[in-house]
Design a protein around this motif. Sequence first.
Motif, PDB file in Angstrom:
ATOM      1  N   THR A  59       0.861  -1.171   0.000  1.00  0.00           N
ATOM      2  CA  THR A  59       0.000   0.000   0.000  1.00  0.00           C
ATOM      3  C   THR A  59       0.899   1.223   0.000  1.00  0.00           C
ATOM      4  O   THR A  59       1.866   1.297   0.763  1.00  0.00           O
ATOM      5  CB  THR A  59      -0.926   0.032   1.218  1.00  0.00           C
ATOM      6  OG1 THR A  59      -0.144  -0.079   2.407  1.00  0.00           O
ATOM      7  CG2 THR A  59      -1.913  -1.105   1.180  1.00  0.00           C
ATOM      8  N   VAL A  60       0.572   2.157  -0.878  1.00  0.00           N
ATOM      9  CA  VAL A  60       1.439   3.297  -1.113  1.00  0.00           C
ATOM     10  C   VAL A  60       0.610   4.570  -1.085  1.00  0.00           C
ATOM     11  O   VAL A  60      -0.449   4.632  -1.705  1.00  0.00           O
ATOM     12  CB  VAL A  60       2.158   3.182  -2.471  1.00  0.00           C
ATOM     13  CG1 VAL A  60       3.166   4.302  -2.642  1.00  0.00           C
ATOM     14  CG2 VAL A  60       2.825   1.821  -2.622  1.00  0.00           C
ATOM     15  N   GLU A  61       1.111   5.566  -0.402  1.00  0.00           N
ATOM     16  CA  GLU A  61       0.495   6.894  -0.416  1.00  0.00           C
ATOM     17  C   GLU A  61       1.469   7.828  -1.115  1.00  0.00           C
ATOM     18  O   GLU A  61       2.652   7.870  -0.767  1.00  0.00           O
ATOM     19  CB  GLU A  61       0.212   7.395   1.002  1.00  0.00           C
ATOM     20  CG  GLU A  61      -0.444   8.758   1.016  1.00  0.00           C
ATOM     21  CD  GLU A  61      -0.706   9.266   2.425  1.00  0.00           C
ATOM     22  OE1 GLU A  61      -0.357   8.575   3.402  1.00  0.00           O
ATOM     23  OE2 GLU A  61      -1.250  10.371   2.531  1.00  0.00           O
ATOM     24  N   THR A  62       0.959   8.538  -2.106  1.00  0.00           N
ATOM     25  CA  THR A  62       1.821   9.429  -2.891  1.00  0.00           C
ATOM     26  C   THR A  62       1.168  10.791  -3.052  1.00  0.00           C
ATOM     27  O   THR A  62      -0.025  10.956  -2.769  1.00  0.00           O
ATOM     28  CB  THR A  62       2.055   8.857  -4.303  1.00  0.00           C
ATOM     29  OG1 THR A  62       0.863   8.992  -5.061  1.00  0.00           O
ATOM     30  CG2 THR A  62       2.486   7.409  -4.264  1.00  0.00           C
ATOM     31  N   ASP A  63       1.950  11.733  -3.555  1.00  0.00           N
ATOM     32  CA  ASP A  63       1.314  12.974  -3.990  1.00  0.00           C
ATOM     33  C   ASP A  63       0.712  12.721  -5.368  1.00  0.00           C
ATOM     34  O   ASP A  63       0.865  11.638  -5.928  1.00  0.00           O
ATOM     35  CB  ASP A  63       2.287  14.150  -3.966  1.00  0.00           C
ATOM     36  CG  ASP A  63       3.460  13.995  -4.915  1.00  0.00           C
ATOM     37  OD1 ASP A  63       3.346  13.257  -5.891  1.00  0.00           O
ATOM     38  OD2 ASP A  63       4.498  14.621  -4.661  1.00  0.00           O
ATOM     39  N   ASP A  64       0.039  13.706  -5.895  1.00  0.00           N
ATOM     40  CA  ASP A  64      -0.711  13.471  -7.135  1.00  0.00           C
ATOM     41  C   ASP A  64       0.151  13.391  -8.385  1.00  0.00           C
ATOM     42  O   ASP A  64      -0.356  13.137  -9.462  1.00  0.00           O
ATOM     43  CB  ASP A  64      -1.796  14.519  -7.303  1.00  0.00           C
ATOM     44  CG  ASP A  64      -1.242  15.918  -7.430  1.00  0.00           C
ATOM     45  OD1 ASP A  64      -0.058  16.114  -7.098  1.00  0.00           O
ATOM     46  OD2 ASP A  64      -1.984  16.814  -7.843  1.00  0.00           O
ATOM     47  N   LYS A  65       1.448  13.592  -8.269  1.00  0.00           N
ATOM     48  CA  LYS A  65       2.313  13.578  -9.445  1.00  0.00           C
ATOM     49  C   LYS A  65       2.859  12.194  -9.762  1.00  0.00           C
ATOM     50  O   LYS A  65       3.456  12.000 -10.812  1.00  0.00           O
ATOM     51  CB  LYS A  65       3.488  14.539  -9.226  1.00  0.00           C
ATOM     52  CG  LYS A  65       3.048  15.972  -9.063  1.00  0.00           C
ATOM     53  CD  LYS A  65       4.212  16.855  -8.730  1.00  0.00           C
ATOM     54  CE  LYS A  65       3.710  18.274  -8.460  1.00  0.00           C
ATOM     55  NZ  LYS A  65       4.755  19.097  -7.893  1.00  0.00           N
ATOM     56  N   VAL A  66       2.683  11.243  -8.884  1.00  0.00           N
ATOM     57  CA  VAL A  66       3.241   9.907  -9.080  1.00  0.00           C
ATOM     58  C   VAL A  66       2.272   9.062  -9.918  1.00  0.00           C
ATOM     59  O   VAL A  66       1.070   9.030  -9.652  1.00  0.00           O
ATOM     60  CB  VAL A  66       3.504   9.217  -7.729  1.00  0.00           C
ATOM     61  CG1 VAL A  66       4.013   7.805  -7.935  1.00  0.00           C
ATOM     62  CG2 VAL A  66       4.492  10.036  -6.912  1.00  0.00           C
ATOM     63  N   SER A  67       2.820   8.407 -10.928  1.00  0.00           N
ATOM     64  CA  SER A  67       1.975   7.575 -11.789  1.00  0.00           C
ATOM     65  C   SER A  67       2.040   6.117 -11.351  1.00  0.00           C
ATOM     66  O   SER A  67       2.971   5.701 -10.645  1.00  0.00           O
ATOM     67  CB  SER A  67       2.433   7.681 -13.243  1.00  0.00           C
ATOM     68  OG  SER A  67       3.676   7.026 -13.418  1.00  0.00           O
ATOM     69  N   GLU A  68       1.069   5.357 -11.802  1.00  0.00           N
ATOM     70  CA  GLU A  68       1.053   3.926 -11.520  1.00  0.00           C
ATOM     71  C   GLU A  68       2.288   3.250 -12.105  1.00  0.00           C
ATOM     72  O   GLU A  68       2.885   2.374 -11.475  1.00  0.00           O
ATOM     73  CB  GLU A  68      -0.206   3.300 -12.102  1.00  0.00           C
ATOM     74  CG  GLU A  68      -1.480   3.725 -11.439  1.00  0.00           C
ATOM     75  CD  GLU A  68      -2.714   3.103 -12.068  1.00  0.00           C
ATOM     76  OE1 GLU A  68      -3.805   3.329 -11.527  1.00  0.00           O
ATOM     77  OE2 GLU A  68      -2.604   2.388 -13.074  1.00  0.00           O
ATOM     78  N   GLN A  69       2.685   3.676 -13.295  1.00  0.00           N
ATOM     79  CA  GLN A  69       3.829   3.049 -13.951  1.00  0.00           C
ATOM     80  C   GLN A  69       5.119   3.273 -13.163  1.00  0.00           C
ATOM     81  O   GLN A  69       5.973   2.384 -13.095  1.00  0.00           O
ATOM     82  CB  GLN A  69       3.969   3.579 -15.387  1.00  0.00           C
ATOM     83  CG  GLN A  69       4.966   2.792 -16.207  1.00  0.00           C
ATOM     84  CD  GLN A  69       4.582   1.308 -16.315  1.00  0.00           C
ATOM     85  OE1 GLN A  69       3.456   0.977 -16.643  1.00  0.00           O
ATOM     86  NE2 GLN A  69       5.514   0.422 -16.025  1.00  0.00           N
ATOM     87  N   GLN A  70       5.274   4.437 -12.558  1.00  0.00           N
ATOM     88  CA  GLN A  70       6.461   4.686 -11.737  1.00  0.00           C
ATOM     89  C   GLN A  70       6.536   3.682 -10.590  1.00  0.00           C
ATOM     90  O   GLN A  70       7.607   3.176 -10.261  1.00  0.00           O
ATOM     91  CB  GLN A  70       6.432   6.115 -11.172  1.00  0.00           C
ATOM     92  CG  GLN A  70       6.745   7.194 -12.166  1.00  0.00           C
ATOM     93  CD  GLN A  70       6.612   8.562 -11.519  1.00  0.00           C
ATOM     94  OE1 GLN A  70       5.501   9.004 -11.213  1.00  0.00           O
ATOM     95  NE2 GLN A  70       7.737   9.214 -11.307  1.00  0.00           N
ATOM     96  N   LEU A  71       5.403   3.405  -9.983  1.00  0.00           N
ATOM     97  CA  LEU A  71       5.377   2.461  -8.866  1.00  0.00           C
ATOM     98  C   LEU A  71       5.663   1.043  -9.347  1.00  0.00           C
ATOM     99  O   LEU A  71       6.409   0.302  -8.711  1.00  0.00           O
ATOM    100  CB  LEU A  71       4.031   2.534  -8.150  1.00  0.00           C
ATOM    101  CG  LEU A  71       3.689   3.896  -7.548  1.00  0.00           C
ATOM    102  CD1 LEU A  71       2.286   3.881  -6.961  1.00  0.00           C
ATOM    103  CD2 LEU A  71       4.707   4.301  -6.495  1.00  0.00           C
TER     104      LEU A  71
END
Length: 86
Positions: A59-71
């Motif tokens: 489970t990951v919490e990110t800011d809105d700039k992070v894409s699914e592909q980056q994860l």
Amino acid sequence: MRKFIALIIMATLAMANQNFVILVEGMHCPLCTAMVRKALLQVDGVKSAKANLRDKKATVETDDKVSEQQLLDAVATTGYTGKILK
């Protein structure tokens, strides 16, 4: 008053977070979860990451700039394949 409300809305949108759940097949030990967690935390914009061995999910919490592909790319660096659960 309208300017104040607009400022609050803009500030809220600027601080918006995203939450992701990633299924990571193949994790089988605590070291695996630590590697996945560490890889996810290295993505710029990730605020928190947890990996659970029992259900093989991160489970990951990110800011809105992070894409699914980056994860998913971060998970791939550990040798595992991730799948975003919706």
